[in-house]
Design an enzyme around this catalytic site. Structure first.
Site, PDB file in Angstrom:
ATOM      1  N   ASP A  95       0.831  -1.199   0.000  1.00 47.45           N
ATOM      2  CA  ASP A  95       0.000   0.000   0.000  1.00 47.45           C
ATOM      3  C   ASP A  95       0.873   1.259   0.000  1.00 47.45           C
ATOM      4  OD1 ASP A  95      -2.358   1.428   0.016  1.00 47.45           O
ATOM      5  OD2 ASP A  95      -2.558   1.383   2.190  1.00 47.45           O
ATOM      6  N   ASN A 142     -10.611  -2.715  -6.264  1.00 51.01           N
ATOM      7  CA  ASN A 142      -9.836  -1.720  -7.002  1.00 51.01           C
ATOM      8  C   ASN A 142     -10.471  -1.319  -8.332  1.00 51.01           C
ATOM      9  OD1 ASN A 142      -6.547  -2.909  -5.903  1.00 51.01           O
ATOM     10  ND2 ASN A 142      -7.905  -1.356  -5.033  1.00 51.01           N
TER      11      ASN A 142
END
Length: 246
Positions: free
Chosen positions: A24, A72
């Site tokens: 991330d 996503n």
């Protein structure tokens, strides 16, 4: 990766056998530098190589990385298209190095939503690295833990309906055989970069007893040295799996 050391391995005492990483912070890393988010994703892809190279040196046999989640797809079309292009470029660029470095690649996740070209490239990469055993690299692509469990449950239910599996024989050892990760050991250590302290639908079943490390480093800045430090720290933890000491 062609330069991965072939000499005697410098194993860390108690090193986790399987490490999973939620990579991330790519977008924030790029924004901090006044660049588009895709710039950060490209930088993050380069960082994967260094972490993979670290694995055999310290004794990590399995590395699983979270590349693209089922959530996503909610990002902008530009970013999603750029990520899909990046995955294709990564496969083309890294295939030879992965083969010569002894890295076996597997993909987990639902491939049905991916384009045919990318699926074909994924299948080919799995095939050409299938005999490698030095490092087992698993890439979670269009992956979500809840989606994986739902797909596994559907396959299990189909086997029950077809008479291949008796309902009374279903227990907590049964479902893992239907998961995408059925050939992998559960992760010993899960690392999340960027300062966020959540698991984001990653390996929900498999990480039931994993140790976690949440670090502030944004993924493009996450070095092999930091990775090795976290693996070394894992060796000092006592894993009791719900039991008590002694």
């Amino acid at each position: 990766m062609a330069g991965m050391p072939q000499a005697k391995l410098n194993l860390i005492d108690g090193c986790p056998r399987h490490v999973a990483i939620i990579m991330d912070g790519n977008g924030r890393w790029a924004t901090q530098r006044g660049r588009p988010r895709l710039y950060g994703h490209h930088a993050g892809a380069k960082r994967v190589r260094e972490i993979v190279e670290s694995c055999p040196r310290i004794g990590v046999d399995y590395l699983t990385i979270f590349a693209f989640s089922t959530e996503n797809w909610k990002r902008t079309q530009v970013e999603v298209a750029g990520l899909m292009s990046l995955f294709r470029r990564y496969i083309v660029k890294e295939t030879r190095a992965l083969i010569t470095s002894g890295v076996r690649v597997r993909f987990i996740g639902d491939r049905l939503r991916l384009d045919d070209k990318l699926i074909s490239m994924m299948n080919d990469l799995e095939a050409v690295t299938a005999q490698n055993t030095r490092v087992h690299l698993t890439i979670a692509l269009n992956y979500g833990g809840r989606d994986e469990v739902a797909r596994a449950t559907k396959r299990l239910a189909e086997d029950v309906a077809a008479g291949r599996l008796l309902p009374e024989n279903v227990d907590e050892e049964t479902l893992p055989r239907y998961l995408d990760t059925h050939v992998l050991p559960d992760p010993d250590l899960v690392i999340r970069t960027s300062g966020e302290a959540r698991i984001s639908n990653f390996l929900l079943w498999q990480s039931a007893y994993s140790e976690y490390e949440f670090v502030d480093t944004l993924w493009p800045d996450f070095t092999g040295e930091e990775f090795e430090t976290l693996c070394a720290a894992y060796g000092g933890r006592e894993r009791r799996y719900g039991g008590v000491r002694g």
